[in-house]
Design a protein around this motif. Structure first.
Motif, PDB file in Angstrom:
ATOM      1  N   TYR A  35      -2.898  -6.794   9.502  1.00  0.00           N
ATOM      2  CA  TYR A  35      -1.909  -6.974   8.437  1.00  0.00           C
ATOM      3  C   TYR A  35      -1.768  -5.677   7.652  1.00  0.00           C
ATOM      4  O   TYR A  35      -2.768  -5.000   7.374  1.00  0.00           O
ATOM      5  N   VAL A  36      -0.535  -5.333   7.301  1.00  0.00           N
ATOM      6  CA  VAL A  36      -0.259  -4.195   6.424  1.00  0.00           C
ATOM      7  C   VAL A  36       0.565  -4.714   5.256  1.00  0.00           C
ATOM      8  O   VAL A  36       1.658  -5.249   5.448  1.00  0.00           O
ATOM      9  N   GLU A  37       0.013  -4.609   4.044  1.00  0.00           N
ATOM     10  CA  GLU A  37       0.731  -5.012   2.844  1.00  0.00           C
ATOM     11  C   GLU A  37       1.560  -3.811   2.383  1.00  0.00           C
ATOM     12  O   GLU A  37       1.027  -2.830   1.883  1.00  0.00           O
ATOM     13  N   LEU A  38       2.853  -3.887   2.614  1.00  0.00           N
ATOM     14  CA  LEU A  38       3.752  -2.772   2.308  1.00  0.00           C
ATOM     15  C   LEU A  38       4.163  -2.795   0.844  1.00  0.00           C
ATOM     16  O   LEU A  38       4.384  -3.872   0.274  1.00  0.00           O
ATOM     17  N   PRO A  39       4.301  -1.617   0.231  1.00  0.00           N
ATOM     18  CA  PRO A  39       4.782  -1.571  -1.149  1.00  0.00           C
ATOM     19  C   PRO A  39       6.290  -1.842  -1.188  1.00  0.00           C
ATOM     20  O   PRO A  39       6.949  -1.834  -0.149  1.00  0.00           O
ATOM     21  N   GLU A  40       6.819  -2.052  -2.365  1.00  0.00           N
ATOM     22  CA  GLU A  40       8.253  -2.278  -2.514  1.00  0.00           C
ATOM     23  C   GLU A  40       8.997  -0.954  -2.548  1.00  0.00           C
ATOM     24  O   GLU A  40       8.514   0.032  -3.119  1.00  0.00           O
ATOM     25  N   VAL A  41      10.157  -0.930  -1.924  1.00  0.00           N
ATOM     26  CA  VAL A  41      11.030   0.237  -2.015  1.00  0.00           C
ATOM     27  C   VAL A  41      11.398   0.417  -3.483  1.00  0.00           C
ATOM     28  O   VAL A  41      11.686  -0.549  -4.185  1.00  0.00           O
ATOM     29  N   GLY A  42      11.351   1.645  -3.954  1.00  0.00           N
ATOM     30  CA  GLY A  42      11.637   1.941  -5.348  1.00  0.00           C
ATOM     31  C   GLY A  42      10.392   2.096  -6.200  1.00  0.00           C
ATOM     32  O   GLY A  42      10.467   2.582  -7.330  1.00  0.00           O
ATOM     33  N   LYS A  43       9.242   1.694  -5.668  1.00  0.00           N
ATOM     34  CA  LYS A  43       7.988   1.810  -6.412  1.00  0.00           C
ATOM     35  C   LYS A  43       7.670   3.286  -6.655  1.00  0.00           C
ATOM     36  O   LYS A  43       7.716   4.100  -5.742  1.00  0.00           O
ATOM     37  N   GLU A  44       7.349   3.617  -7.894  1.00  0.00           N
ATOM     38  CA  GLU A  44       6.926   4.972  -8.263  1.00  0.00           C
ATOM     39  C   GLU A  44       5.403   5.005  -8.221  1.00  0.00           C
ATOM     40  O   GLU A  44       4.756   4.118  -8.789  1.00  0.00           O
ATOM     41  N   VAL A  45       4.852   5.998  -7.547  1.00  0.00           N
ATOM     42  CA  VAL A  45       3.395   6.127  -7.482  1.00  0.00           C
ATOM     43  C   VAL A  45       2.980   7.548  -7.854  1.00  0.00           C
ATOM     44  O   VAL A  45       3.723   8.494  -7.636  1.00  0.00           O
ATOM     45  N   LYS A  46       1.806   7.629  -8.436  1.00  0.00           N
ATOM     46  CA  LYS A  46       1.200   8.916  -8.745  1.00  0.00           C
ATOM     47  C   LYS A  46       0.141   9.186  -7.686  1.00  0.00           C
ATOM     48  O   LYS A  46      -0.429   8.257  -7.096  1.00  0.00           O
ATOM     49  N   LYS A  47      -0.123  10.449  -7.431  1.00  0.00           N
ATOM     50  CA  LYS A  47      -1.167  10.827  -6.491  1.00  0.00           C
ATOM     51  C   LYS A  47      -2.457  10.103  -6.869  1.00  0.00           C
ATOM     52  O   LYS A  47      -2.855  10.101  -8.026  1.00  0.00           O
ATOM     53  N   GLY A  48      -3.072   9.431  -5.897  1.00  0.00           N
ATOM     54  CA  GLY A  48      -4.311   8.697  -6.125  1.00  0.00           C
ATOM     55  C   GLY A  48      -4.126   7.219  -6.402  1.00  0.00           C
ATOM     56  O   GLY A  48      -5.087   6.453  -6.356  1.00  0.00           O
ATOM     57  N   ASP A  49      -2.891   6.774  -6.688  1.00  0.00           N
ATOM     58  CA  ASP A  49      -2.626   5.343  -6.882  1.00  0.00           C
ATOM     59  C   ASP A  49      -2.768   4.611  -5.548  1.00  0.00           C
ATOM     60  O   ASP A  49      -2.533   5.186  -4.483  1.00  0.00           O
ATOM     61  N   ILE A  50      -3.090   3.317  -5.620  1.00  0.00           N
ATOM     62  CA  ILE A  50      -3.106   2.500  -4.409  1.00  0.00           C
ATOM     63  C   ILE A  50      -1.660   2.325  -3.956  1.00  0.00           C
ATOM     64  O   ILE A  50      -0.811   1.871  -4.719  1.00  0.00           O
ATOM     65  N   LEU A  51      -1.399   2.714  -2.724  1.00  0.00           N
ATOM     66  CA  LEU A  51      -0.058   2.629  -2.145  1.00  0.00           C
ATOM     67  C   LEU A  51       0.141   1.300  -1.432  1.00  0.00           C
ATOM     68  O   LEU A  51       1.167   0.651  -1.556  1.00  0.00           O
ATOM     69  N   CYS A  52      -0.881   0.882  -0.676  1.00  0.00           N
ATOM     70  CA  CYS A  52      -0.816  -0.369   0.059  1.00  0.00           C
ATOM     71  C   CYS A  52      -2.224  -0.734   0.527  1.00  0.00           C
ATOM     72  O   CYS A  52      -3.179  -0.005   0.275  1.00  0.00           O
ATOM     73  N   THR A  53      -2.326  -1.850   1.222  1.00  0.00           N
ATOM     74  CA  THR A  53      -3.597  -2.296   1.786  1.00  0.00           C
ATOM     75  C   THR A  53      -3.401  -2.590   3.261  1.00  0.00           C
ATOM     76  O   THR A  53      -2.378  -3.148   3.653  1.00  0.00           O
ATOM     77  N   ILE A  54      -4.383  -2.174   4.054  1.00  0.00           N
ATOM     78  CA  ILE A  54      -4.376  -2.479   5.488  1.00  0.00           C
ATOM     79  C   ILE A  54      -5.580  -3.352   5.783  1.00  0.00           C
ATOM     80  O   ILE A  54      -6.699  -3.023   5.390  1.00  0.00           O
ATOM     81  N   GLU A  55      -5.338  -4.463   6.465  1.00  0.00           N
ATOM     82  CA  GLU A  55      -6.419  -5.367   6.856  1.00  0.00           C
ATOM     83  C   GLU A  55      -6.635  -5.261   8.359  1.00  0.00           C
ATOM     84  O   GLU A  55      -5.683  -5.149   9.126  1.00  0.00           O
ATOM     85  N   SER A  56      -7.908  -5.298   8.725  1.00  0.00           N
ATOM     86  CA  SER A  56      -8.260  -5.280  10.145  1.00  0.00           C
ATOM     87  C   SER A  56      -9.297  -6.358  10.391  1.00  0.00           C
ATOM     88  O   SER A  56      -9.742  -7.025   9.462  1.00  0.00           O
ATOM     89  N   VAL A  57      -9.710  -6.483  11.646  1.00  0.00           N
ATOM     90  CA  VAL A  57     -10.738  -7.470  11.968  1.00  0.00           C
ATOM     91  C   VAL A  57     -12.063  -7.093  11.307  1.00  0.00           C
ATOM     92  O   VAL A  57     -12.901  -7.958  11.080  1.00  0.00           O
ATOM     93  N   LYS A  58     -12.240  -5.816  10.958  1.00  0.00           N
ATOM     94  CA  LYS A  58     -13.483  -5.354  10.337  1.00  0.00           C
ATOM     95  C   LYS A  58     -13.468  -5.424   8.821  1.00  0.00           C
ATOM     96  O   LYS A  58     -14.484  -5.728   8.205  1.00  0.00           O
ATOM     97  N   SER A  59     -12.317  -5.062   8.192  1.00  0.00           N
ATOM     98  CA  SER A  59     -12.290  -4.951   6.737  1.00  0.00           C
ATOM     99  C   SER A  59     -10.867  -4.836   6.219  1.00  0.00           C
ATOM    100  O   SER A  59      -9.909  -4.793   6.988  1.00  0.00           O
ATOM    101  N   ALA A  60     -10.755  -4.760   4.900  1.00  0.00           N
ATOM    102  CA  ALA A  60      -9.482  -4.451   4.244  1.00  0.00           C
ATOM    103  C   ALA A  60      -9.680  -3.132   3.509  1.00  0.00           C
ATOM    104  O   ALA A  60     -10.694  -2.940   2.833  1.00  0.00           O
ATOM    105  N   GLU A  61      -8.744  -2.217   3.671  1.00  0.00           N
ATOM    106  CA  GLU A  61      -8.853  -0.892   3.064  1.00  0.00           C
ATOM    107  C   GLU A  61      -7.612  -0.587   2.254  1.00  0.00           C
ATOM    108  O   GLU A  61      -6.485  -0.812   2.712  1.00  0.00           O
TER     109      GLU A  61
END
Length: 118
Positions: A35-61
């Protein structure tokens, strides 16, 4: 121009647009992405902010923004086929495209993906 972070995100820059995803090494380390939790188009982010989350069979990052800017496009193909991240992480498996707000932030990034430390 492709750059990398110590956390194995990559930034591929063309003009003022940065394509961001995770490196091949990071995809291999995660294992099968489910699973990839995608951010919304238009979202403003600063360097170092959480952009999204990726889930795998091992973990979520959490994936952190390697640069500041505005999300202008997300890879909707990952919603139904998250395994693309494993198959082609640095090409078809891109996560977002951002309009850069400060190109000088690229100067602090690496020219190649660093080794993964265990």
């Amino acid at each position: 121009m492709k750059k990398y972070t110590n956390a194995h995100e990559y930034v591929d820059v063309e003009g003022n647009v940065a394509t961001i995803g995770i490196s091949v090494k990071a995809a291999e380390e995660l294992g099968d992405v489910t699973y990839v939790e995608l951010p919304e188009v238009g979202k403003e982010v600063k360097k170092g902010d959480i952009l999204c989350t990726i889930e795998s069979v091992k973990s979520a990052e959490d994936i952190y923004a390697p640069v500041s800017g505005k999300v202008i496009e997300v890879n909707n193909e990952l919603e139904d086929n998250p395994e693309i991240v494993n198959e082609d992480a640095e090409n078809r498996g891109w996560i977002v495209k951002m309009e850069l707000s400060d190109k000088s932030e690229l100067d602090g990034l690496l020219d190649e993906d660093p080794p993964i430390e265990n």
